[in-house]
Design a protein around this motif. Structure first.
Motif, mmCIF file in Angstrom:
data_model
loop_
_atom_site.group_PDB
_atom_site.id
_atom_site.type_symbol
_atom_site.label_atom_id
_atom_site.label_comp_id
_atom_site.label_asym_id
_atom_site.label_seq_id
_atom_site.Cartn_x
_atom_site.Cartn_y
_atom_site.Cartn_z
ATOM 1 N N LEU A 201 75.483 85.556 49.895
ATOM 2 C CA LEU A 201 75.600 84.927 51.245
ATOM 3 C C LEU A 201 74.101 86.284 51.336
ATOM 4 N N GLY A 202 73.848 85.099 52.455
ATOM 5 C CA GLY A 202 73.297 86.068 53.360
ATOM 6 C C GLY A 202 71.326 86.429 52.557
ATOM 7 N N THR A 203 71.509 86.143 50.905
ATOM 8 C CA THR A 203 70.401 85.772 50.308
ATOM 9 C C THR A 203 69.248 85.472 51.078
ATOM 10 N N ARG A 204 68.632 85.928 51.350
ATOM 11 C CA ARG A 204 67.434 85.194 51.905
ATOM 12 C C ARG A 204 66.534 84.908 50.225
ATOM 13 N N LEU A 205 65.525 83.132 50.258
ATOM 14 C CA LEU A 205 65.288 82.611 49.977
ATOM 15 C C LEU A 205 64.079 82.256 49.797
ATOM 16 N N GLU A 206 63.467 81.839 49.655
ATOM 17 C CA GLU A 206 61.792 81.002 49.827
ATOM 18 C C GLU A 206 61.945 79.280 49.163
ATOM 19 N N ILE A 207 61.559 77.899 48.980
ATOM 20 C CA ILE A 207 61.860 77.141 48.124
ATOM 21 C C ILE A 207 60.122 77.324 48.149
ATOM 22 N N LYS A 208 60.198 77.186 46.616
ATOM 23 C CA LYS A 208 58.393 77.566 45.891
ATOM 24 C C LYS A 208 58.443 76.057 45.753
ATOM 25 N N ARG A 209 59.621 75.784 44.827
ATOM 26 C CA ARG A 209 59.099 74.196 44.467
ATOM 27 C C ARG A 209 59.999 73.549 43.713
ATOM 28 N N ASN A 210 60.884 72.144 43.968
ATOM 29 C CA ASN A 210 61.792 71.537 43.766
ATOM 30 C C ASN A 210 62.239 71.155 42.341
ATOM 31 N N PHE A 211 63.217 71.242 41.503
ATOM 32 C CA PHE A 211 63.127 70.863 40.799
ATOM 33 C C PHE A 211 63.252 70.276 40.087
ATOM 34 N N LEU A 212 64.129 69.063 41.434
ATOM 35 C CA LEU A 212 64.820 68.078 40.905
ATOM 36 C C LEU A 212 63.230 66.810 40.191
ATOM 37 N N LEU A 213 61.975 67.343 40.862
ATOM 38 C CA LEU A 213 61.107 66.693 41.455
ATOM 39 C C LEU A 213 59.828 67.074 40.289
ATOM 40 N N THR A 214 60.282 68.660 40.145
ATOM 41 C CA THR A 214 59.192 69.107 38.707
ATOM 42 C C THR A 214 59.887 68.768 37.462
ATOM 43 N N ASN A 215 60.720 68.131 37.370
ATOM 44 C CA ASN A 215 61.732 68.026 35.641
ATOM 45 C C ASN A 215 61.991 66.430 35.698
ATOM 46 N N ARG A 216 61.790 65.950 35.480
ATOM 47 C CA ARG A 216 62.561 64.501 34.661
ATOM 48 C C ARG A 216 63.987 64.162 34.441
ATOM 49 N N TRP A 217 64.694 64.436 35.216
ATOM 50 C CA TRP A 217 66.201 64.601 35.258
ATOM 51 C C TRP A 217 67.126 63.872 36.452
ATOM 52 N N LYS A 218 66.014 62.889 37.253
ATOM 53 C CA LYS A 218 66.789 61.864 38.188
ATOM 54 C C LYS A 218 67.832 61.622 38.185
#
Length: 124
Positions: A107-124
């Protein structure tokens, strides 16, 4: 609501005061939430400084059973290159909490979204 209050306070206590990991406290809280002393729970709440959330970001009901809700957005729903602050953990399995801990995400960790894992991998 009182069981939820006790459970979340008892999760907060060992993390905050006894250096337990957030992945270790659910079972402990499961046992301690059945203590029936309202006086003990109220004093625990005061001793802990009346925390708003448990170690996983879930809101802790107050002594009247009221719960503060806040709007949270799942990381997968955020746009790319958006900086965010972790405010809760939706999947609280031991495995997920250990992965987050290993990657120094809490909690409190700052992150920046660089890629959407669900879209970059074909695991839908």
């Amino acid at each position: 609501m009182q069981i939820i209050r006790k459970h979340r306070l008892w999760e907060f206590f060992p993390v905050e005061k006894l250096q337990f990991g957030w992945e270790e406290v659910h079972e402990i809280a499961e046992e301690l939430e059945h203590i029936s002393s309202k006086k003990l729970v109220d004093r625990l709440d005061a001793f802990l400084g009346h925390p708003d959330t448990d170690p996983h970001g879930d809101p802790i009901p107050d002594s009247q059973g009221r719960i503060q809700t806040r709007r949270q957005i799942c990381l997968a729903e955020l746009p790319l290159n958006k900086e965010v602050q972790v405010s809760g953990i939706a999947t609280q399995t031991s495995e997920m909490l250990e992965i987050l801990q290993h990657n120094h995400i809490r909690l409190g960790t700052r992150l920046e979204i660089k890629r959407n894992f669900l879209l970059t991998n074909r695991w839908k």
